[in-house]
Design a protein around this motif. Structure first.
Motif, PDB file in Angstrom:
ATOM      1  N   TYR A  13     -17.135 -13.766  27.383  1.00  0.00           N
ATOM      2  CA  TYR A  13     -18.013 -13.705  26.209  1.00  0.00           C
ATOM      3  C   TYR A  13     -18.313 -12.255  25.815  1.00  0.00           C
ATOM      4  O   TYR A  13     -18.253 -11.903  24.630  1.00  0.00           O
ATOM      5  CB  TYR A  13     -19.301 -14.481  26.481  1.00  0.00           C
ATOM      6  CG  TYR A  13     -20.249 -14.523  25.315  1.00  0.00           C
ATOM      7  CD1 TYR A  13     -19.834 -14.951  24.060  1.00  0.00           C
ATOM      8  CD2 TYR A  13     -21.578 -14.129  25.458  1.00  0.00           C
ATOM      9  CE1 TYR A  13     -20.708 -14.991  22.987  1.00  0.00           C
ATOM     10  CE2 TYR A  13     -22.461 -14.174  24.395  1.00  0.00           C
ATOM     11  CZ  TYR A  13     -22.022 -14.595  23.154  1.00  0.00           C
ATOM     12  OH  TYR A  13     -22.891 -14.626  22.092  1.00  0.00           O
ATOM     13  N   GLU A  58     -11.582 -13.872  11.284  1.00  0.00           N
ATOM     14  CA  GLU A  58     -11.941 -15.277  11.052  1.00  0.00           C
ATOM     15  C   GLU A  58     -11.506 -16.158  12.227  1.00  0.00           C
ATOM     16  O   GLU A  58     -12.217 -17.083  12.619  1.00  0.00           O
ATOM     17  CB  GLU A  58     -11.312 -15.759   9.742  1.00  0.00           C
ATOM     18  CG  GLU A  58     -11.908 -15.067   8.523  1.00  0.00           C
ATOM     19  CD  GLU A  58     -11.115 -15.271   7.246  1.00  0.00           C
ATOM     20  OE1 GLU A  58     -10.274 -16.202   7.188  1.00  0.00           O
ATOM     21  OE2 GLU A  58     -11.334 -14.498   6.298  1.00  0.00           O
ATOM     22  N   VAL A  61     -13.989 -15.904  14.974  1.00  0.00           N
ATOM     23  CA  VAL A  61     -15.145 -16.767  14.714  1.00  0.00           C
ATOM     24  C   VAL A  61     -14.844 -18.173  15.243  1.00  0.00           C
ATOM     25  O   VAL A  61     -15.703 -18.810  15.863  1.00  0.00           O
ATOM     26  CB  VAL A  61     -15.513 -16.792  13.211  1.00  0.00           C
ATOM     27  CG1 VAL A  61     -16.563 -17.847  12.912  1.00  0.00           C
ATOM     28  CG2 VAL A  61     -15.992 -15.414  12.761  1.00  0.00           C
ATOM     29  N   GLN A  62     -13.622 -18.645  15.035  1.00  0.00           N
ATOM     30  CA  GLN A  62     -13.227 -19.958  15.556  1.00  0.00           C
ATOM     31  C   GLN A  62     -13.252 -19.979  17.081  1.00  0.00           C
ATOM     32  O   GLN A  62     -13.615 -20.991  17.684  1.00  0.00           O
ATOM     33  CB  GLN A  62     -11.826 -20.330  15.066  1.00  0.00           C
ATOM     34  CG  GLN A  62     -11.723 -20.568  13.581  1.00  0.00           C
ATOM     35  CD  GLN A  62     -10.275 -20.782  13.138  1.00  0.00           C
ATOM     36  OE1 GLN A  62      -9.381 -20.979  13.959  1.00  0.00           O
ATOM     37  NE2 GLN A  62     -10.050 -20.745  11.836  1.00  0.00           N
ATOM     38  N   PHE A  64     -15.269 -18.161  19.002  1.00  0.00           N
ATOM     39  CA  PHE A  64     -16.691 -18.263  19.356  1.00  0.00           C
ATOM     40  C   PHE A  64     -17.163 -19.714  19.221  1.00  0.00           C
ATOM     41  O   PHE A  64     -17.823 -20.246  20.112  1.00  0.00           O
ATOM     42  CB  PHE A  64     -17.548 -17.365  18.457  1.00  0.00           C
ATOM     43  CG  PHE A  64     -17.577 -15.915  18.845  1.00  0.00           C
ATOM     44  CD1 PHE A  64     -18.314 -15.478  19.938  1.00  0.00           C
ATOM     45  CD2 PHE A  64     -16.893 -14.969  18.101  1.00  0.00           C
ATOM     46  CE1 PHE A  64     -18.370 -14.134  20.291  1.00  0.00           C
ATOM     47  CE2 PHE A  64     -16.938 -13.618  18.437  1.00  0.00           C
ATOM     48  CZ  PHE A  64     -17.665 -13.194  19.534  1.00  0.00           C
ATOM     49  N   GLU A  65     -16.815 -20.338  18.091  1.00  0.00           N
ATOM     50  CA  GLU A  65     -17.225 -21.728  17.854  1.00  0.00           C
ATOM     51  C   GLU A  65     -16.664 -22.663  18.925  1.00  0.00           C
ATOM     52  O   GLU A  65     -17.351 -23.569  19.375  1.00  0.00           O
ATOM     53  CB  GLU A  65     -16.780 -22.184  16.461  1.00  0.00           C
ATOM     54  CG  GLU A  65     -17.545 -21.525  15.336  1.00  0.00           C
ATOM     55  CD  GLU A  65     -16.964 -21.794  13.952  1.00  0.00           C
ATOM     56  OE1 GLU A  65     -15.891 -22.449  13.833  1.00  0.00           O
ATOM     57  OE2 GLU A  65     -17.579 -21.341  12.967  1.00  0.00           O
ATOM     58  N   SER A  66     -15.420 -22.418  19.334  1.00  0.00           N
ATOM     59  CA  SER A  66     -14.777 -23.300  20.310  1.00  0.00           C
ATOM     60  C   SER A  66     -15.447 -23.249  21.685  1.00  0.00           C
ATOM     61  O   SER A  66     -15.331 -24.198  22.457  1.00  0.00           O
ATOM     62  CB  SER A  66     -13.285 -22.973  20.436  1.00  0.00           C
ATOM     63  OG  SER A  66     -13.069 -21.813  21.208  1.00  0.00           O
ATOM     64  N   GLY A  68     -18.769 -22.616  21.874  1.00  0.00           N
ATOM     65  CA  GLY A  68     -20.178 -22.925  21.629  1.00  0.00           C
ATOM     66  C   GLY A  68     -21.103 -21.723  21.624  1.00  0.00           C
ATOM     67  O   GLY A  68     -22.283 -21.833  21.972  1.00  0.00           O
ATOM     68  N   LYS A  69     -20.590 -20.572  21.217  1.00  0.00           N
ATOM     69  CA  LYS A  69     -21.398 -19.347  21.171  1.00  0.00           C
ATOM     70  C   LYS A  69     -21.400 -18.793  19.754  1.00  0.00           C
ATOM     71  O   LYS A  69     -20.448 -18.974  18.997  1.00  0.00           O
ATOM     72  CB  LYS A  69     -20.805 -18.277  22.102  1.00  0.00           C
ATOM     73  CG  LYS A  69     -20.756 -18.659  23.559  1.00  0.00           C
ATOM     74  CD  LYS A  69     -22.081 -18.464  24.220  1.00  0.00           C
ATOM     75  CE  LYS A  69     -21.949 -18.681  25.728  1.00  0.00           C
ATOM     76  NZ  LYS A  69     -23.194 -18.492  26.411  1.00  0.00           N
ATOM     77  N   PRO A  70     -22.476 -18.078  19.402  1.00  0.00           N
ATOM     78  CA  PRO A  70     -22.518 -17.475  18.064  1.00  0.00           C
ATOM     79  C   PRO A  70     -21.560 -16.288  17.972  1.00  0.00           C
ATOM     80  O   PRO A  70     -21.371 -15.551  18.940  1.00  0.00           O
ATOM     81  CB  PRO A  70     -23.973 -17.001  17.933  1.00  0.00           C
ATOM     82  CG  PRO A  70     -24.454 -16.816  19.336  1.00  0.00           C
ATOM     83  CD  PRO A  70     -23.701 -17.826  20.167  1.00  0.00           C
ATOM     84  N   ALA A  71     -20.947 -16.120  16.815  1.00  0.00           N
ATOM     85  CA  ALA A  71     -20.036 -14.989  16.579  1.00  0.00           C
ATOM     86  C   ALA A  71     -20.871 -13.753  16.311  1.00  0.00           C
ATOM     87  O   ALA A  71     -21.510 -13.640  15.271  1.00  0.00           O
ATOM     88  CB  ALA A  71     -19.110 -15.288  15.402  1.00  0.00           C
ATOM     89  N   TYR A 130     -10.535 -22.995  28.297  1.00  0.00           N
ATOM     90  CA  TYR A 130     -10.775 -22.913  26.856  1.00  0.00           C
ATOM     91  C   TYR A 130      -9.419 -22.952  26.138  1.00  0.00           C
ATOM     92  O   TYR A 130      -8.930 -21.932  25.646  1.00  0.00           O
ATOM     93  CB  TYR A 130     -11.496 -21.621  26.480  1.00  0.00           C
ATOM     94  CG  TYR A 130     -12.866 -21.412  27.069  1.00  0.00           C
ATOM     95  CD1 TYR A 130     -13.738 -22.470  27.306  1.00  0.00           C
ATOM     96  CD2 TYR A 130     -13.312 -20.123  27.354  1.00  0.00           C
ATOM     97  CE1 TYR A 130     -15.010 -22.251  27.821  1.00  0.00           C
ATOM     98  CE2 TYR A 130     -14.588 -19.896  27.861  1.00  0.00           C
ATOM     99  CZ  TYR A 130     -15.421 -20.958  28.092  1.00  0.00           C
ATOM    100  OH  TYR A 130     -16.678 -20.734  28.594  1.00  0.00           O
TER     101      TYR A 130
END
Length: 184
Positions: A13, A58, A61-62, A64-66, A68-71, A130
């Motif tokens: 992270y 971009e 960002v995906q 981060f989303e995958s 479960g964390k904020p970008a 992941y």
């Protein structure tokens, strides 16, 4: 109470935040390099990779989303240093025969940093299970390697041109030295 032990997940992270910052910074550096490049092929390569890098942001960002964390980004000292060095070279070599050669060198330093980060993140993502993140990071890693290869190809021509331009100046120098040496 003892501090919580840091895990590979924490490292993933933190490094992801670092590369997110770095990639956003890279987009700006590439746009600046494109404006400064003298050779059309190099200008085009920088413009294309700037667009590609925007897509990579971009994609991050995906990632981060995958997980479960904020970008969000974390200041990347390495990218700041590489960008600063590139700016210095732009200023020092502007208009010279070696200007594009140093631009390529600076851009490749950035690419190599990104390649190492994406390679690490991809490996860690796979280790952590992941799979979506690993796939997205592999896609970006492949693009970064492809850009590095393209810059190397362009450099092969640019470096010869830069050397020929400098060679004329170097050829003139010994004549001046000989001329001044003969006066003694």
């Amino acid at each position: 109470m003892a501090a919580k032990q840091k895990t590979l997940q924490d490292a993933f992270y933190e490094t992801l935040k670092d590369v997110y910052y770095a990639e956003r910074n890279s987009v700006r550096a590439l746009r600046k390099a494109a404006k400064s490049a003298q050779a059309d092929e190099l200008k085009s390569a920088f413009e294309t990779h700037a667009e590609e890098s925007q897509n990579q942001v971009e994609r991050l960002v995906q990632v981060f989303e995958s997980i479960g964390k904020p970008a969000r980004g974390k200041t990347c000292e390495a990218m700041q240093g590489l960008s600063s060095e590139m700016d210095e070279h732009l200023e020092d070599f502007q208009g010279s025969p070696a200007a594009d050669a140093v631009l390529i060198a600076g851009a490749q330093a950035i690419e190599h940093y990104e390649i190492s980060r994406y390679g690490t993140l991809k490996t860690w993502a796979a280790q952590l299970g992941y799979q979506d993140a690993a796939r997205l990071l592999e896609e970006t890693l492949a693009e970064e390697k492809k850009t590095d290869e393209l810059l190397t190809q362009i450099a092969e021509t640019i470096n010869v041109q830069a050397d020929e331009g400098e060679g004329e100046e170097q050829d003139a120098q010994p004549q001046k030295r000989r001329a001044s040496g003969s006066r003694k």
